[in-house]
Design a protein around this motif. Structure first.
Motif, PDB file in Angstrom:
ATOM      1  N   CYS A  95      61.650 -81.447 -25.291  1.00  0.00           N
ATOM      2  CA  CYS A  95      60.870 -82.633 -24.992  1.00  0.00           C
ATOM      3  C   CYS A  95      59.399 -82.238 -24.996  1.00  0.00           C
ATOM      4  CB  CYS A  95      61.267 -83.284 -23.673  1.00  0.00           C
ATOM      5  SG  CYS A  95      60.854 -82.366 -22.194  1.00  0.00           S
ATOM      6  N   ALA A  96      58.558 -83.217 -25.264  1.00  0.00           N
ATOM      7  CA  ALA A  96      57.132 -82.969 -25.389  1.00  0.00           C
ATOM      8  C   ALA A  96      56.350 -84.174 -24.904  1.00  0.00           C
ATOM      9  CB  ALA A  96      56.771 -82.657 -26.839  1.00  0.00           C
ATOM     10  N   ALA A  97      55.113 -83.919 -24.531  1.00  0.00           N
ATOM     11  CA  ALA A  97      54.216 -84.978 -24.072  1.00  0.00           C
ATOM     12  C   ALA A  97      52.892 -84.839 -24.794  1.00  0.00           C
ATOM     13  CB  ALA A  97      54.014 -84.889 -22.557  1.00  0.00           C
ATOM     14  N   ASP A  98      52.263 -85.981 -25.083  1.00  0.00           N
ATOM     15  CA  ASP A  98      51.002 -85.955 -25.810  1.00  0.00           C
ATOM     16  C   ASP A  98      50.253 -87.240 -25.498  1.00  0.00           C
ATOM     17  OD1 ASP A  98      49.721 -86.076 -29.072  1.00  0.00           O
ATOM     18  OD2 ASP A  98      49.483 -84.373 -27.728  1.00  0.00           O
ATOM     19  N   PRO A  99      48.919 -87.159 -25.429  1.00  0.00           N
ATOM     20  CA  PRO A  99      48.163 -88.402 -25.249  1.00  0.00           C
ATOM     21  C   PRO A  99      48.430 -89.358 -26.403  1.00  0.00           C
ATOM     22  CG  PRO A  99      46.778 -86.495 -24.852  1.00  0.00           C
ATOM     23  CD  PRO A  99      48.059 -85.979 -25.446  1.00  0.00           C
ATOM     24  N   PRO A 100      48.475 -90.647 -26.117  1.00  0.00           N
ATOM     25  CA  PRO A 100      48.722 -91.620 -27.190  1.00  0.00           C
ATOM     26  C   PRO A 100      47.601 -91.596 -28.226  1.00  0.00           C
ATOM     27  CG  PRO A 100      48.026 -92.718 -25.165  1.00  0.00           C
ATOM     28  CD  PRO A 100      48.232 -91.278 -24.819  1.00  0.00           C
ATOM     29  N   PRO A 101      47.963 -92.017 -29.464  1.00  0.00           N
ATOM     30  CA  PRO A 101      49.229 -92.603 -29.919  1.00  0.00           C
ATOM     31  C   PRO A 101      50.309 -91.548 -30.157  1.00  0.00           C
ATOM     32  CG  PRO A 101      47.743 -92.388 -31.771  1.00  0.00           C
ATOM     33  CD  PRO A 101      46.968 -91.954 -30.557  1.00  0.00           C
ATOM     34  N   CYS A 102      51.546 -92.005 -30.307  1.00  0.00           N
ATOM     35  CA  CYS A 102      52.681 -91.104 -30.510  1.00  0.00           C
ATOM     36  C   CYS A 102      52.664 -90.604 -31.960  1.00  0.00           C
ATOM     37  CB  CYS A 102      54.000 -91.825 -30.228  1.00  0.00           C
ATOM     38  SG  CYS A 102      54.216 -92.342 -28.521  1.00  0.00           S
ATOM     39  N   ARG A 103      52.222 -89.412 -32.152  1.00  0.00           N
ATOM     40  CA  ARG A 103      52.106 -88.837 -33.507  1.00  0.00           C
ATOM     41  C   ARG A 103      53.394 -88.096 -33.844  1.00  0.00           C
ATOM     42  NH1 ARG A 103      46.576 -85.751 -32.442  1.00  0.00           N
ATOM     43  NH2 ARG A 103      47.701 -85.386 -30.495  1.00  0.00           N
ATOM     44  N   VAL A 104      54.463 -88.864 -34.065  1.00  0.00           N
ATOM     45  CA  VAL A 104      55.775 -88.242 -34.238  1.00  0.00           C
ATOM     46  C   VAL A 104      55.862 -87.427 -35.516  1.00  0.00           C
ATOM     47  CG1 VAL A 104      56.954 -89.946 -32.830  1.00  0.00           C
ATOM     48  CG2 VAL A 104      56.707 -90.341 -35.289  1.00  0.00           C
ATOM     49  N   GLY A 105      55.019 -87.725 -36.485  1.00  0.00           N
ATOM     50  CA  GLY A 105      55.053 -86.971 -37.728  1.00  0.00           C
ATOM     51  C   GLY A 105      54.290 -85.669 -37.674  1.00  0.00           C
ATOM     52  N   GLU A 106      53.675 -85.375 -36.518  1.00  0.00           N
ATOM     53  CA  GLU A 106      52.846 -84.191 -36.384  1.00  0.00           C
ATOM     54  C   GLU A 106      53.208 -83.406 -35.130  1.00  0.00           C
ATOM     55  OE1 GLU A 106      49.368 -87.254 -37.347  1.00  0.00           O
ATOM     56  OE2 GLU A 106      48.605 -85.227 -36.970  1.00  0.00           O
ATOM     57  N   PRO A 107      54.428 -82.856 -35.056  1.00  0.00           N
ATOM     58  CA  PRO A 107      54.828 -82.170 -33.827  1.00  0.00           C
ATOM     59  C   PRO A 107      53.909 -81.024 -33.444  1.00  0.00           C
ATOM     60  CG  PRO A 107      56.403 -81.766 -35.606  1.00  0.00           C
ATOM     61  CD  PRO A 107      55.501 -82.851 -36.056  1.00  0.00           C
ATOM     62  N   ALA A 108      53.288 -80.388 -34.413  1.00  0.00           N
ATOM     63  CA  ALA A 108      52.423 -79.250 -34.109  1.00  0.00           C
ATOM     64  C   ALA A 108      51.203 -79.655 -33.291  1.00  0.00           C
ATOM     65  CB  ALA A 108      51.974 -78.570 -35.399  1.00  0.00           C
ATOM     66  N   THR A 109      50.885 -80.947 -33.271  1.00  0.00           N
ATOM     67  CA  THR A 109      49.696 -81.396 -32.542  1.00  0.00           C
ATOM     68  C   THR A 109      49.984 -81.787 -31.100  1.00  0.00           C
ATOM     69  OG1 THR A 109      49.996 -83.711 -33.200  1.00  0.00           O
ATOM     70  CG2 THR A 109      48.761 -82.287 -34.705  1.00  0.00           C
ATOM     71  N   TRP A 110      51.280 -81.860 -30.729  1.00  0.00           N
ATOM     72  CA  TRP A 110      51.601 -82.280 -29.365  1.00  0.00           C
ATOM     73  C   TRP A 110      51.167 -81.212 -28.374  1.00  0.00           C
ATOM     74  CZ3 TRP A 110      55.239 -86.471 -27.806  1.00  0.00           C
ATOM     75  CH2 TRP A 110      55.328 -87.441 -28.805  1.00  0.00           C
ATOM     76  N   ASP A 111      50.672 -81.656 -27.220  1.00  0.00           N
ATOM     77  CA  ASP A 111      50.020 -80.734 -26.290  1.00  0.00           C
ATOM     78  C   ASP A 111      50.985 -79.968 -25.386  1.00  0.00           C
ATOM     79  OD1 ASP A 111      47.012 -82.724 -25.618  1.00  0.00           O
ATOM     80  OD2 ASP A 111      47.525 -81.345 -27.238  1.00  0.00           O
ATOM     81  N   TYR A 112      52.025 -80.626 -24.905  1.00  0.00           N
ATOM     82  CA  TYR A 112      52.865 -80.025 -23.869  1.00  0.00           C
ATOM     83  C   TYR A 112      54.327 -80.014 -24.289  1.00  0.00           C
ATOM     84  CZ  TYR A 112      48.668 -80.933 -21.174  1.00  0.00           C
ATOM     85  OH  TYR A 112      47.373 -80.976 -20.735  1.00  0.00           O
ATOM     86  N   TRP A 113      54.994 -78.889 -24.010  1.00  0.00           N
ATOM     87  CA  TRP A 113      56.377 -78.680 -24.432  1.00  0.00           C
ATOM     88  C   TRP A 113      57.207 -78.076 -23.309  1.00  0.00           C
ATOM     89  CZ3 TRP A 113      58.158 -80.129 -29.249  1.00  0.00           C
ATOM     90  CH2 TRP A 113      57.183 -80.487 -30.185  1.00  0.00           C
ATOM     91  N   GLY A 114      58.476 -78.449 -23.274  1.00  0.00           N
ATOM     92  CA  GLY A 114      59.417 -77.767 -22.417  1.00  0.00           C
ATOM     93  C   GLY A 114      59.938 -76.512 -23.096  1.00  0.00           C
ATOM     94  N   GLN A 115      60.842 -75.825 -22.428  1.00  0.00           N
ATOM     95  CA  GLN A 115      61.346 -74.551 -22.952  1.00  0.00           C
ATOM     96  C   GLN A 115      62.504 -74.752 -23.922  1.00  0.00           C
ATOM     97  OE1 GLN A 115      62.223 -75.829 -20.088  1.00  0.00           O
ATOM     98  NE2 GLN A 115      64.440 -75.570 -19.941  1.00  0.00           N
ATOM     99  N   GLY A 116      63.074 -75.943 -23.953  1.00  0.00           N
ATOM    100  CA  GLY A 116      64.155 -76.251 -24.880  1.00  0.00           C
ATOM    101  C   GLY A 116      65.533 -76.077 -24.265  1.00  0.00           C
TER     102      GLY A 116
END
Length: 123
Positions: A95-116
């Protein structure tokens, strides 16, 4: 600082179901777009789906109609209900969190990630 922690992965037979959870810190849901992604070794991380601050969801074509993303706001928990699982759904789910908008096509740009959490679907 946003903290995310996934749980609920495991092994299941094809056609089965799993529900993944992602516990988020603080007011994450209030300010951030949330997403589920998955990755298998040797391949790029791909989007599974997303949910924005207003609860609007998007899904990858490969999971549309089988997976559902929801938020348990009272518990700051993001869910991914996975039904009719297929062997090709196998992978590490994040799971990941990112300031809007939801850039689902650009996962590398998302700011925060869980460990999986690992999901394995046997045929």
């Amino acid at each position: 600082q946003v903290q995310l922690a996934e749980s609920g992965g495991g092994s299941v037979q094809a056609g089965g179901s799993l529900r993944l959870s992602c516990k988020a810190s603080g007011d994450t849901f209030r300010y951030y777009c949330m997403g589920w992604f998955r990755q298998v070794p040797g391949k790029e991380r791909e989007v599974v789906g997303s949910i924005d601050r207003d609860g609007r969801t998007t899904y990858a074509d490969s999971v549309q109609g089988r997976f559902t993303i929801s938020k348990g706001n009272a518990f700051n928990t993001l869910y991914l209900q996975m039904n009719s699982l297929k062997p090709e759904d196998t992978g590490m789910y994040f799971c990941a969190a990112d300031p809007p908008p939801c850039r689902v096509g650009e996962p590398a740009t998302w700011d925060y990630w869980g460990q999986g959490t690992q999901v394995t679907v046997a045929s």
